[in-house]
Each structure stands twice: as C-alpha cells, then as structure tokens.
Write an enzyme that holds these catalytic residues in place. Sequence first.
Site, short mmCIF file in Angstrom:
data_model
loop_
_atom_site.label_atom_id
_atom_site.label_comp_id
_atom_site.label_asym_id
_atom_site.label_seq_id
_atom_site.Cartn_x
_atom_site.Cartn_y
_atom_site.Cartn_z
N ALA A 13 7.99 4.89 6.87
CA ALA A 13 6.55 4.91 7.13
C ALA A 13 5.76 5.52 5.97
O ALA A 13 4.56 5.69 6.05
CB ALA A 13 6.25 5.66 8.41
N ARG A 18 1.95 7.89 -4.52
CA ARG A 18 2.27 8.35 -5.89
C ARG A 18 2.83 7.23 -6.75
O ARG A 18 3.03 7.41 -7.94
CB ARG A 18 3.21 9.54 -5.83
CG ARG A 18 2.51 10.79 -5.29
CD ARG A 18 3.47 11.94 -5.15
NE ARG A 18 4.01 12.35 -6.44
CZ ARG A 18 5.12 13.04 -6.58
NH1 ARG A 18 5.83 13.38 -5.52
NH2 ARG A 18 5.55 13.38 -7.77
N GLN A 78 5.22 3.92 13.69
CA GLN A 78 4.80 5.30 13.89
C GLN A 78 3.30 5.32 13.63
O GLN A 78 2.85 5.16 12.49
CB GLN A 78 5.52 6.24 12.90
CG GLN A 78 5.19 7.70 13.13
CD GLN A 78 5.63 8.59 11.98
OE1 GLN A 78 5.85 8.14 10.85
NE2 GLN A 78 5.74 9.88 12.26
N GLY A 144 14.36 20.37 0.80
CA GLY A 144 14.77 21.36 1.79
C GLY A 144 16.09 21.97 1.34
O GLY A 144 16.99 21.27 0.89
N ASN A 230 9.64 8.52 -5.39
CA ASN A 230 8.23 8.74 -5.07
C ASN A 230 7.30 8.24 -6.17
O ASN A 230 6.12 8.03 -5.94
CB ASN A 230 7.96 10.24 -4.86
CG ASN A 230 8.62 10.76 -3.60
OD1 ASN A 230 8.67 10.07 -2.59
ND2 ASN A 230 9.16 11.95 -3.66
N ARG A 319 14.95 -20.91 -13.92
CA ARG A 319 14.02 -20.44 -12.88
C ARG A 319 14.53 -20.84 -11.50
O ARG A 319 15.51 -21.57 -11.38
CB ARG A 319 12.63 -21.00 -13.16
CG ARG A 319 11.99 -20.38 -14.41
CD ARG A 319 10.71 -21.07 -14.78
NE ARG A 319 9.80 -21.15 -13.65
CZ ARG A 319 8.80 -22.03 -13.56
NH1 ARG A 319 8.60 -22.91 -14.53
NH2 ARG A 319 8.03 -22.05 -12.50
N LYS A 337 13.80 -25.64 -13.92
CA LYS A 337 13.24 -25.14 -12.66
C LYS A 337 13.44 -26.17 -11.56
O LYS A 337 13.15 -27.34 -11.77
CB LYS A 337 11.75 -24.86 -12.81
CG LYS A 337 11.14 -24.25 -11.57
CD LYS A 337 9.74 -24.73 -11.27
CE LYS A 337 9.72 -26.13 -10.70
NZ LYS A 337 8.42 -26.56 -10.19
N ALA A 366 16.63 -33.30 -27.58
CA ALA A 366 15.76 -32.16 -27.91
C ALA A 366 14.30 -32.48 -27.61
O ALA A 366 13.83 -33.58 -27.89
CB ALA A 366 15.93 -31.83 -29.39
C1 UD1 Z 1 12.44 15.51 3.29
C2 UD1 Z 1 13.21 16.61 4.04
C3 UD1 Z 1 13.80 17.57 3.01
C4 UD1 Z 1 14.70 16.80 2.07
C5 UD1 Z 1 13.96 15.64 1.43
C6 UD1 Z 1 14.93 14.76 0.69
C7 UD1 Z 1 12.14 16.99 6.21
C8 UD1 Z 1 11.21 17.82 6.96
N1 UD1 Z 1 12.30 17.31 4.91
O1 UD1 Z 1 11.36 16.15 2.62
O2 UD1 Z 1 14.56 18.58 3.66
O3 UD1 Z 1 15.21 17.66 1.07
O4 UD1 Z 1 13.31 14.84 2.42
O5 UD1 Z 1 14.26 13.74 0.00
O6 UD1 Z 1 12.73 16.08 6.76
N2 UD1 Z 1 8.36 9.82 7.10
C9 UD1 Z 1 7.90 9.06 8.13
N3 UD1 Z 1 6.96 9.58 8.96
C10 UD1 Z 1 6.52 10.86 8.84
C11 UD1 Z 1 7.00 11.64 7.77
C12 UD1 Z 1 7.93 11.10 6.92
O7 UD1 Z 1 8.29 7.90 8.29
O8 UD1 Z 1 5.68 11.27 9.66
C13 UD1 Z 1 9.37 9.24 6.20
C14 UD1 Z 1 8.83 9.01 4.81
O9 UD1 Z 1 8.40 7.69 4.66
C15 UD1 Z 1 10.03 9.26 3.94
C16 UD1 Z 1 10.88 10.24 4.75
O10 UD1 Z 1 10.42 10.16 6.06
O11 UD1 Z 1 10.78 8.08 3.77
C17 UD1 Z 1 10.80 11.67 4.22
O12 UD1 Z 1 9.50 12.16 4.32
P1 UD1 Z 1 8.84 13.03 3.17
O13 UD1 Z 1 7.50 13.45 3.63
O14 UD1 Z 1 8.98 12.33 1.87
O15 UD1 Z 1 9.80 14.30 3.22
P2 UD1 Z 1 10.10 15.31 2.03
O16 UD1 Z 1 8.99 16.31 1.95
O17 UD1 Z 1 10.48 14.59 0.81
CA CA Z 2 10.42 12.42 0.01
#
Ligand code: UD1
Ligand code: CA
Length: 452
Positions: A13, A18, A78, A144, A230, A319, A337, A366
Amino acid sequence: MTVRSSLTIVLAAGEGTRMQSSMPKVLHPLAGQSLLAHVLDAAPHGADAALAVVIGPQHEAVAAEVKRVRPDAATVVQGERLGTAHAVLAARDAIARGADDLLVVFGDTPLISAATFQRLRAALEEGASLAVLGFRAADPTGYGRLLVKGSRLAAIREEGDATAEERAIRLCNAGVMAFDGRKALAMIEKIGSSNSKGEYYLTDVVGIVRDLGLEAVVIETSEDEVRGINTKAQLAEAEKVMQARLRKAALEAGVTMIAPDTVYLAADTRFGKDVTIEPFVVIGPGVAISDGAVIHSFSHIVQSSIGKNASVGPYARLRPGASLGDGARVGNFVEIKAATLEPGVKVNHLSYIGDAHVGSNANIGAGTITCNYDGFGKHKTEIGQGAFIGTNSSLVAPVKIGSRAYIGSGSVITRDVPEDALALERSEQTNREGGAKRYREMKTRGKPPKAG
Ligand code: UD1
Ligand code: CA
C-alpha cells in the site's frame, strides 16, 4: 512429511512518493519485472499456498499486476494508512481461515528468495510461534532494531522509539515475518498504537508473543536480499544485485559470456544449451534463446524467441513478437517486430521487418523495408519460402511475395508477386556514351586543372 498450508500477505500500500514518480512504487521494474512480481514469484506457490496483497485505494494498476502475475491471489484495499499491523488486518478474512503458516512480506523488497521463506517456515515447524527475518545492516538508520536475549527475540524497536544504546544495534528487522497461522490473528489484533508515530506497528507483535509465553526467533540473511526500495538510487542498487544474480545463474546454466558485467538480463530470460552472448547486449522481458544461438554485441532484445543456432547482431534490435526460426540470421542494423522468420531466413543488413511472415530460407537483401504502416493502420507482409528480396526494396503492405519469387533491387513492391516470378519496379537504365566526360569538361571550362 505433511505439507503445511500457508497464507502470504504482501503489503504493497506504499505511496512511493520518494521515487518522484507518478507510478506506484511496487510497479517499478527490476530486471524487466515489477518489484511486486518478484515478491509474488518468491512467495510460496501451490494448492496449499494462499496469497493476499494489500494495496492502497485507487491502485487499480497494482491490482491488475497482481492478477497478471498470480491470478490465484486476492487483493484487499487498506483504506487508510495506519501502519503495518493495520495493513495486515486488511486481510483479516484470509487470516481467519487459519493456514498453518502466515507469512508477511513487503512489496518493495524484491530480492527476497523462495528459500528464505522456507527457512522462516522451518522455524515455525520447529516450534516457534514467530520467526522474524533479520540482517546486519551496514547502516542501520531507519530500520527497526532487533533486541535479542540469547537465541530469543525480545523486541523490535523502531528507530523513533529507540534509545541511543539501541540505535547502535546493527541487527535489523528485514520486515519479513512468519507467524503460527492459528494464533496470528489473535496476536495481531492485540497490537496497539502507542508509539512515537501513533501507528499500528506489526513489530509490536514480538512483545505479545513473549507475554503469551511463546517463542519468537530471528532468522538471519544478507543485507542484499532484503534491500527495500524507497528511492531511484535504491532501485539502481537493487538492479545491480539482481543482475549479478542473473548473470551468475546464466553462467552456471552454461551460457557463454566473456564480459557478463556488460550483459543485462531479465528475470524471465530462458536459455538453451551452448548459448553465447557477446559483450554489451541488453535483454528485456519475455526472451527465450534456444540451443547454440549466438547474440552478438550491442543487440537489444525484448519479448522475442530465438531458434536453435540462430545468430543475432551485432547491433540488432528484436522488438516484441520477433520469432526467429532455427538457423535464422539477423545481422547488423536490422530491426524485427511482430514477425516470424522461419528456419534459415537471412536478414543480414540494414533492414526493418515488421508485421511479417517470412518463409524458410528466404533471403532479405540489405536495406529491405516492410512498409507496414500507412499512417492509419498496420498491414501484413508475407514472404514465401526461398524468396529472394533484392537490396533496397520497399514492400508496401499488405502484400504477398510468392515462394521462390525474386525481387529486383531497388523495387517498390505494391502488388502481390506470384510464386517463381521476377518482379522489377524501377525505370530502365540508360547509358550515354562519353556523357561523364562531356559533363566534366563543361564544369571545368576556363579553369586551371585541379591538383590531385
Ligand atoms: C518497516 C518495519 C521496520 C523494518 C523495515 C524494513 C514496522 C513498524 N517497521 O519500517 O522494523 O526494519 O520496515 O524495511 O513494520 N505499509 C502498508 N500500510 C501501512 C503502512 C505500511 O501497506 O499502513 C506497507 C508499505 O507499503 C511498505 C511496508 O508496509 O511496503 C513497510 O512500511 P514502511 O512504512 O516503509 O515501514 P518502515 O518504516 O520502512
Ligand atoms: Ca520501508
């Protein structure tokens, strides 16, 4: 051994702002395939492997990609982005069905392998209720941190909530987790949002597992495998890793490449035996190269099939829809193609063959061009087997050239040519005796002779 059932939830989601792109992040290509497709391919397959992808609102293009790659997958939306645990719960109904293993993975970590999912699942089989994929980050900023006690995982601390001491930890959460699927829903539903961001963090499930007296473990992998994307710079880094993997696999499968670092492959490129790829070749998605074929330098190939012992390039462009039969030859500065070249066809120099069917052993001289587009529609050219198309011919489609017909060089062919016929379309040549000499004298009259 009993087969364990699984449910994989892919979180996709993310907005991907970025990336500075209007395209959803997970649709960006890596080795010719979307980031999402890589993850969907690595996730478990089969009758016992359910799959759900969590997407953002208005992400129809993402849903379409899911359907294309894994028609067996469900997509759930979501509505609001309230954190990774909240995203997982968007697939609540699927979780409630209760698979043995629940796997959660992010849609933007495309380098994850099927073997790693297996390792996490093996930990569940050995009795853990939660297995978290960890890696040692060169720079842990933003990830994390995994707090471990002995072999047990005690907690995952997000950067914003970590103490200075915890921030020094390099063992990080890759984001891929495996849960005991029967207990997962109850555990994930307990997750609250009391952290610095006010989000529902999936990582907080570790504390819940521990409070229940259950076991949480860490499975380690290399940083390369869990690179998250990202930014465009990270996309390029991941491409580097992916290309290195694809080249290694191709070499191991017996493809000859004397400069593999200069060859770009796609994740789905298929090779026969004894294939040679010379330096500086770019292969896009949907390409199959059969036994003994040679791809010479500087060729660019997308969605094409290349027959046994065929030869392509140097400087050829295939192609979508180019299909080369066994032993066909496509030489320098030739573009093909949506055309089938039957076995033994030669198009050796400076030609465009589009929307065409070329019979076996035909020879295309050619500079031959199929004029397939009249500004309104595309039209087909058919060239019979054994036909000889003289150099610099224009074949104005729709048009059919019969088998073994012969087209005189420089002809513009607008009408069908019967089998075995000779077609000539050009004005007759006239020779004026002494004409060149007279012309020279006229131009130089009264001027001193030129040196040299
Ligand atoms: C997350 C982890 C972190 C880990 C890192 C690895 C959590 C809280 N943190 O952090 O521990 O080290 O990934 O890359 O899980 N997403 C949704 N809906 C939401 C929020 C996020 O679908 O409401 C999806 C995002 O599209 C993404 C993934 O979940 O694919 C991770 O979310 P993101 O906000 O990038 O988490 P990080 O801060 O990178
Ligand atoms: Ca991430």
